[in-house]
Design an enzyme around this catalytic site. Structure first.
Site, short mmCIF file in Angstrom:
data_model
loop_
_atom_site.label_atom_id
_atom_site.label_comp_id
_atom_site.label_asym_id
_atom_site.label_seq_id
_atom_site.Cartn_x
_atom_site.Cartn_y
_atom_site.Cartn_z
CE LYS A 1 -14.06 -11.07 5.46
NZ LYS A 1 -14.21 -12.15 4.33
N GLY B 1 0.75 -1.20 -0.02
CA GLY B 1 -0.14 -0.07 -0.05
C GLY B 1 0.89 1.24 0.12
CG PHE B 2 0.57 6.25 0.44
CD1 PHE B 2 1.83 6.64 -0.22
CD2 PHE B 2 -0.02 6.93 1.37
CE1 PHE B 2 2.19 7.85 0.02
CE2 PHE B 2 0.25 8.28 1.69
CZ PHE B 2 1.48 8.60 1.13
CE1 TYR C 1 -9.23 2.80 7.32
CE2 TYR C 1 -9.37 5.31 8.12
CZ TYR C 1 -8.70 4.13 7.73
OH TYR C 1 -7.39 4.48 7.69
CG ASP D 1 -0.99 -5.41 -0.15
OD1 ASP D 1 -0.51 -4.34 0.47
OD2 ASP D 1 -2.01 -5.32 -0.95
N GLY E 1 -3.82 -1.87 -2.59
CA GLY E 1 -2.40 -1.79 -2.88
C GLY E 1 -1.80 -2.24 -4.25
NE ARG F 1 -5.70 8.71 1.64
CZ ARG F 1 -5.19 7.68 1.47
NH1 ARG F 1 -4.48 7.40 0.51
NH2 ARG F 1 -5.34 7.04 2.63
CE LYS G 1 -1.88 -15.48 23.24
NZ LYS G 1 -2.36 -16.63 22.53
N1 UDP Z 1 -12.41 16.66 -0.74
C1 UDP Z 1 -12.49 17.47 -1.71
N2 UDP Z 1 -12.39 17.24 -2.89
C2 UDP Z 1 -11.97 16.00 -3.49
C3 UDP Z 1 -11.72 15.10 -2.35
C4 UDP Z 1 -11.97 15.26 -1.20
O1 UDP Z 1 -13.13 18.75 -1.28
O2 UDP Z 1 -12.11 15.91 -4.61
C5 UDP Z 1 -12.41 17.06 0.58
C6 UDP Z 1 -13.26 15.99 1.43
O3 UDP Z 1 -14.66 16.27 1.66
C7 UDP Z 1 -12.51 16.18 2.88
C8 UDP Z 1 -11.11 16.64 2.56
O4 UDP Z 1 -11.20 17.14 1.24
O5 UDP Z 1 -13.13 17.38 3.65
C9 UDP Z 1 -10.16 15.69 2.59
O6 UDP Z 1 -10.53 14.47 2.22
P1 UDP Z 1 -9.60 13.03 1.84
O7 UDP Z 1 -10.55 12.43 1.05
O8 UDP Z 1 -8.34 13.50 1.34
O9 UDP Z 1 -9.71 12.50 3.36
P2 UDP Z 1 -10.05 12.43 4.65
O10 UDP Z 1 -9.16 13.52 5.45
O11 UDP Z 1 -11.50 13.04 4.84
O12 UDP Z 1 -10.14 11.31 5.20
#
Ligand code: UDP
Length: 320
Positions: free
Chosen positions: A93, A12-13, A147, A33, A38, A188, A107
């Site tokens: 999960k 993953g990242f 999550y 993984d 990932g 993100r 453990k």
């Molecule tokens: N966000 C946004 N535009 C995008 C993706 C995310 O404005 O294209 C906003 C999202 O609603 C949040 C913030 O950016 O308020 C950070 O979102 P991210 O998905 O990076 O992760 P989070 O911190 O929410 O886990």
């Protein structure tokens, strides 16, 4: 003696940067993984290394690793809101069954265990900034609950294994992190804005963009995690950069850094989107002597090259 370190979610990242770091430190690294979110390409460069093994495996199943193990780092989980909404059951999960299996491995091998937890355990926080003794404000039945609750359960299970089985555990509460290997389409804000700015598309700010986040460069995050592993701290420790800004400001900075002429468009705010987020890193400073070294503007400039390359690759693929 050479240490042997198992990293779940190692492709993953964050996991792949940990693989790099611990191989570099001379550990024998075993990366597990299932490649759900990932990518094998993240660890491809390590494959010929005698101190690195990649095993394609879903850690919600019993984990068997032969021989000695000194450290188990549990980093497997979908982690971007788009990913965990696409894979809600897998997220629950891996937080529950996967953490159980990873703790069981630690453990049985008498190994140290480190859980990758998250600032999401604080939910939409009513205390600001967030210290580790804040219990959070999470909606268990909302879309993000899959999550947040998985990670909260994982923390509870980790403490139970520590208290009742004497496992030598650590919990890192990782706040927003960025760096090379973030997927262009992981949803993100930061990689999305880079992609949009570099492709000349509008940047999609959700809500009015006044919500805040605090972004930490992956090099600082990895250093903090390594220091935590080496410490004797069993209570959770926030690992993040306290430098807070609004999402609108982030979008503006990325437009500027990429020299883009993209405009900003506003889209609806996702349900339960935290209004603010900023780590209180007093504990990390005190017990680990850690704080971020990379200033955000410097870090964003550092990561620009990676995003430019990723966008170019994407364009080449589309033209084929
Ligand atoms: N966000 C946004 N535009 C995008 C993706 C995310 O404005 O294209 C906003 C999202 O609603 C949040 C913030 O950016 O308020 C950070 O979102 P991210 O998905 O990076 O992760 P989070 O911190 O929410 O886990």
């Amino acid at each position: 003696m050479q240490q042997r370190t198992v990293i779940t979610g190692g492709a993953g990242f964050i996991g792949s940067h940990l693989c790099d770091y611990f191989v570099e430190q001379g550990h024998d690294v075993v990366c597990l993984d299932d490649l759900l979110t990932g990518a094998a390409s993240h660890v491809e460069h390590l494959l010929g290394n005698p101190n690195f093994t990649f095993i394609h495996y879903d850690v919600t199943e019993y984990i068997h690793v032969g021989g000695r193990v000194d450290n188990v780092l549990h980093f497997a989980s979908p982690a971007s809101p788009v990913d965990y909404l696409e894979y809600p059951i897998q997220t629950l999960k891996v937080g529950a069954l996967g953490t159980h299996k990873a703790l069981g491995l630690a453990k049985s091998k008498d190994a140290r265990f480190l859980l990758a937890s998250t600032s999401e355990v604080y939910g939409d926080p009513q205390r600001h900034p967030q210290p580790e003794d804040y219990w959070g404000n999470v909606n268990p039945v909302g879309p993000r609950g899959v999550y947040d609750e998985a990670k909260r359960y994982a923390e509870a299970l980790t403490m139970a294994y520590h208290r009742y089985h004497g496992v030598d555990t650590r919990i890192a509460r990782i706040f927003n992190t960025y760096g090379p290997r973030m997927r262009l389409y992981d949803g993100r804000a930061l990689p999305t804005f880079f992609r949009q700015a570099l492709m000349g598309n509008p940047l999609t700010v959700y809500g009015d963009g006044s919500q805040t986040r605090s972004f930490c460069h992956i090099q600082d995050t990895v250093r903090g995690i390594a220091l935590l592993l080496d410490s004797d701290q069993h209570d959770p420790v926030n690992i993040g950069n306290p430098d807070e800004l609004t999402i609108r400001e982030l979008a503006d900075e990325i437009v500027e850094i990429t020299c883009s002429d993209s405009e900003i468009v506003y889209q609806p705010l996702p349900e339960d989107d935290p209004q603010v987020r900023q780590p209180d890193i007093t504990r990390a400073r005190q017990v680990l002597g850690w704080e971020p070294r990379i200033d955000r503007r410097e870090g964003l400039r550092m990561v620009l090259e990676y995003f430019q390359r990723a966008v170019n690759q994407e364009a080449e693929q589309q033209n084929r």
